[in-house]
Design a protein around this motif. Sequence first.
Motif, PDB file in Angstrom:
ATOM      1  N   GLU A  39      10.773   7.798   6.597  1.00 48.67           N
ATOM      2  CA  GLU A  39      10.223   6.859   5.619  1.00 48.67           C
ATOM      3  C   GLU A  39       8.745   7.085   5.379  1.00 48.67           C
ATOM      4  O   GLU A  39       8.253   6.910   4.261  1.00 48.67           O
ATOM      5  CB  GLU A  39      10.462   5.418   6.101  1.00 48.67           C
ATOM      6  CG  GLU A  39      10.074   4.358   5.091  1.00 48.67           C
ATOM      7  CD  GLU A  39      10.383   2.958   5.578  1.00 48.67           C
ATOM      8  OE1 GLU A  39       9.573   2.416   6.357  1.00 48.67           O
ATOM      9  OE2 GLU A  39      11.428   2.408   5.194  1.00 48.67           O
ATOM     10  N   LYS A  40       8.023   7.510   6.429  1.00 51.82           N
ATOM     11  CA  LYS A  40       6.583   7.726   6.306  1.00 51.82           C
ATOM     12  C   LYS A  40       6.214   9.202   6.472  1.00 51.82           C
ATOM     13  O   LYS A  40       5.119   9.540   6.921  1.00 51.82           O
ATOM     14  CB  LYS A  40       5.835   6.874   7.330  1.00 51.82           C
ATOM     15  CG  LYS A  40       5.997   5.371   7.092  1.00 51.82           C
ATOM     16  CD  LYS A  40       5.158   4.551   8.046  1.00 51.82           C
ATOM     17  CE  LYS A  40       5.295   3.061   7.750  1.00 51.82           C
ATOM     18  NZ  LYS A  40       4.496   2.228   8.670  1.00 51.82           N
ATOM     19  N   GLU A  42       5.339  11.280   4.360  1.00 47.95           N
ATOM     20  CA  GLU A  42       4.194  11.698   3.541  1.00 47.95           C
ATOM     21  C   GLU A  42       2.885  11.626   4.330  1.00 47.95           C
ATOM     22  O   GLU A  42       1.956  12.400   4.067  1.00 47.95           O
ATOM     23  CB  GLU A  42       4.103  10.823   2.296  1.00 47.95           C
ATOM     24  CG  GLU A  42       3.075  11.314   1.294  1.00 47.95           C
ATOM     25  CD  GLU A  42       3.051  10.495   0.017  1.00 47.95           C
ATOM     26  OE1 GLU A  42       2.200  10.767  -0.839  1.00 47.95           O
ATOM     27  OE2 GLU A  42       3.896   9.582  -0.124  1.00 47.95           O
ATOM     28  N   GLN A  69       8.595   2.509  16.974  1.00 48.18           N
ATOM     29  CA  GLN A  69       8.326   1.367  16.114  1.00 48.18           C
ATOM     30  C   GLN A  69       7.812   0.195  16.945  1.00 48.18           C
ATOM     31  O   GLN A  69       8.225  -0.004  18.092  1.00 48.18           O
ATOM     32  CB  GLN A  69       9.590   0.946  15.372  1.00 48.18           C
ATOM     33  CG  GLN A  69       9.997   1.898  14.264  1.00 48.18           C
ATOM     34  CD  GLN A  69      11.094   1.320  13.384  1.00 48.18           C
ATOM     35  OE1 GLN A  69      11.751   0.357  13.749  1.00 48.18           O
ATOM     36  NE2 GLN A  69      11.281   1.907  12.219  1.00 48.18           N
ATOM     37  N   ASN A 207      -2.688   2.866  -1.472  1.00 39.24           N
ATOM     38  CA  ASN A 207      -2.537   4.306  -1.233  1.00 39.24           C
ATOM     39  C   ASN A 207      -3.727   5.113  -1.755  1.00 39.24           C
ATOM     40  O   ASN A 207      -3.571   6.102  -2.479  1.00 39.24           O
ATOM     41  CB  ASN A 207      -1.225   4.813  -1.834  1.00 39.24           C
ATOM     42  CG  ASN A 207      -0.009   4.163  -1.197  1.00 39.24           C
ATOM     43  OD1 ASN A 207      -0.131   3.411  -0.233  1.00 39.24           O
ATOM     44  ND2 ASN A 207       1.159   4.443  -1.733  1.00 39.24           N
ATOM     45  N   ARG A 232       4.848  -4.332  -4.402  1.00 38.71           N
ATOM     46  CA  ARG A 232       6.270  -4.233  -4.063  1.00 38.71           C
ATOM     47  C   ARG A 232       6.919  -3.038  -4.737  1.00 38.71           C
ATOM     48  O   ARG A 232       7.798  -2.384  -4.157  1.00 38.71           O
ATOM     49  CB  ARG A 232       6.969  -5.537  -4.434  1.00 38.71           C
ATOM     50  CG  ARG A 232       6.518  -6.704  -3.564  1.00 38.71           C
ATOM     51  CD  ARG A 232       6.934  -8.055  -4.099  1.00 38.71           C
ATOM     52  NE  ARG A 232       6.256  -9.120  -3.364  1.00 38.71           N
ATOM     53  CZ  ARG A 232       6.293 -10.406  -3.710  1.00 38.71           C
ATOM     54  NH1 ARG A 232       6.972 -10.777  -4.795  1.00 38.71           N
ATOM     55  NH2 ARG A 232       5.660 -11.306  -2.992  1.00 38.71           N
ATOM     56  N   ARG A 235       5.924   0.002  -2.710  1.00 34.00           N
ATOM     57  CA  ARG A 235       6.656  -0.003  -1.437  1.00 34.00           C
ATOM     58  C   ARG A 235       8.124   0.391  -1.635  1.00 34.00           C
ATOM     59  O   ARG A 235       8.686   1.176  -0.861  1.00 34.00           O
ATOM     60  CB  ARG A 235       6.559  -1.371  -0.781  1.00 34.00           C
ATOM     61  CG  ARG A 235       7.199  -1.429   0.606  1.00 34.00           C
ATOM     62  CD  ARG A 235       7.032  -2.799   1.241  1.00 34.00           C
ATOM     63  NE  ARG A 235       7.642  -2.821   2.551  1.00 34.00           N
ATOM     64  CZ  ARG A 235       7.053  -2.424   3.669  1.00 34.00           C
ATOM     65  NH1 ARG A 235       5.808  -1.988   3.623  1.00 34.00           N
ATOM     66  NH2 ARG A 235       7.690  -2.463   4.820  1.00 34.00           N
ATOM     67  N   GLU A 236       8.731  -0.137  -2.668  1.00 31.36           N
ATOM     68  CA  GLU A 236      10.139   0.173  -2.928  1.00 31.36           C
ATOM     69  C   GLU A 236      10.325   1.642  -3.303  1.00 31.36           C
ATOM     70  O   GLU A 236      11.334   2.257  -2.958  1.00 31.36           O
ATOM     71  CB  GLU A 236      10.668  -0.727  -4.037  1.00 31.36           C
ATOM     72  CG  GLU A 236      10.854  -2.185  -3.617  1.00 31.36           C
ATOM     73  CD  GLU A 236      11.158  -3.092  -4.793  1.00 31.36           C
ATOM     74  OE1 GLU A 236      11.311  -2.564  -5.927  1.00 31.36           O
ATOM     75  OE2 GLU A 236      11.227  -4.320  -4.589  1.00 31.36           O
ATOM     76  N   LYS A 238       8.620   4.280  -2.240  1.00 31.17           N
ATOM     77  CA  LYS A 238       8.450   5.274  -1.180  1.00 31.17           C
ATOM     78  C   LYS A 238       8.732   4.734   0.222  1.00 31.17           C
ATOM     79  O   LYS A 238       8.671   5.482   1.196  1.00 31.17           O
ATOM     80  CB  LYS A 238       7.050   5.857  -1.241  1.00 31.17           C
ATOM     81  CG  LYS A 238       5.923   4.874  -0.999  1.00 31.17           C
ATOM     82  CD  LYS A 238       4.580   5.451  -1.435  1.00 31.17           C
ATOM     83  CE  LYS A 238       4.299   6.805  -0.864  1.00 31.17           C
ATOM     84  NZ  LYS A 238       3.044   7.393  -1.321  1.00 31.17           N
ATOM     85  N   GLY A 239       9.034   3.446   0.341  1.00 34.06           N
ATOM     86  CA  GLY A 239       9.376   2.891   1.643  1.00 34.06           C
ATOM     87  C   GLY A 239       8.209   2.328   2.419  1.00 34.06           C
ATOM     88  O   GLY A 239       8.393   1.709   3.465  1.00 34.06           O
ATOM     89  N   TRP A 240       6.989   2.534   1.942  1.00 33.39           N
ATOM     90  CA  TRP A 240       5.811   2.007   2.618  1.00 33.39           C
ATOM     91  C   TRP A 240       4.676   1.906   1.609  1.00 33.39           C
ATOM     92  O   TRP A 240       4.719   2.493   0.535  1.00 33.39           O
ATOM     93  CB  TRP A 240       5.378   2.911   3.781  1.00 33.39           C
ATOM     94  CG  TRP A 240       5.080   4.321   3.378  1.00 33.39           C
ATOM     95  CD1 TRP A 240       5.970   5.345   3.284  1.00 33.39           C
ATOM     96  CD2 TRP A 240       3.812   4.868   2.979  1.00 33.39           C
ATOM     97  NE1 TRP A 240       5.343   6.491   2.855  1.00 33.39           N
ATOM     98  CE2 TRP A 240       4.016   6.232   2.676  1.00 33.39           C
ATOM     99  CE3 TRP A 240       2.520   4.336   2.868  1.00 33.39           C
ATOM    100  CZ2 TRP A 240       2.980   7.066   2.257  1.00 33.39           C
ATOM    101  CZ3 TRP A 240       1.487   5.170   2.457  1.00 33.39           C
ATOM    102  CH2 TRP A 240       1.730   6.527   2.153  1.00 33.39           C
TER     103      TRP A 240
END
Length: 255
Positions: A39-40, A42, A69, A207, A232, A235-236, A238-240
Amino acid sequence: MRKLLLIGMGPGDPNYLTLQAVEALNRASVFFLPDKGAEKAELKTAREEICRRFIKSPDTRFVSIDIPQRAPAGDDYRAVVDDWHARIAARYEALLTSELADGACGAFLVWGDPSLYDSTLRILDRLRAQGLAIDYEIIPGITAVQALAARHRIALNRIGEPITITTGRKLAAGLPIDADSTVVMLDGDETFAKIDPADLEIYWAANLGLADEVLISGPLKDVAADISRTRRQVREAKGWVMDIYLLRRGGKAKA
């Protein structure tokens, strides 16, 4: 003794690296790259791109560290963070002892600057207290706070006024009465949308330094909903999302 360089890499764009950081990149023989999962990914990719761009030696090695986590904060935030740091420290210790020879120099690329809302220093100090023979040097980096001001083309402070740097968790208790300019980091709960917006301007960014950077500014009462919606969406997609903002009383100027 093992030597570690904690290199501030800025908030994502390789062009934020300082000349001192570039020099430090070429002093280390092993780089430890945090891996926070698909998810992260990148975040890890950004570190790898910096290494490809600036490291000259073909013999430099790269070691991934799987970062566990963190448990939900619950009612005892400090205890949860302490447990999380202990688990990370155990992984650091295992890899530092197996992948970095005694007398060798390794490095961590730290997002932003190692001194501001980053725990690498605390984890290494924990390991030193437990007896691991390591030393470290800090290479300062450009922080998201500086990049936020630069991208919005504003000064962080107004003449003769202080700056407060805090977290969304602290802001939830209320903006200090005497606060003039307040930078808020780590606000996963969109606290800016829950406080009294009267007489507040906001300068928000998500970002910073990445390809999907977003900037929004204006009276908080007018743009809070737009920021929440945009946050939102990022976030949606790229997941973060990593965002930061400045709250300022009374607009850009103060008599």
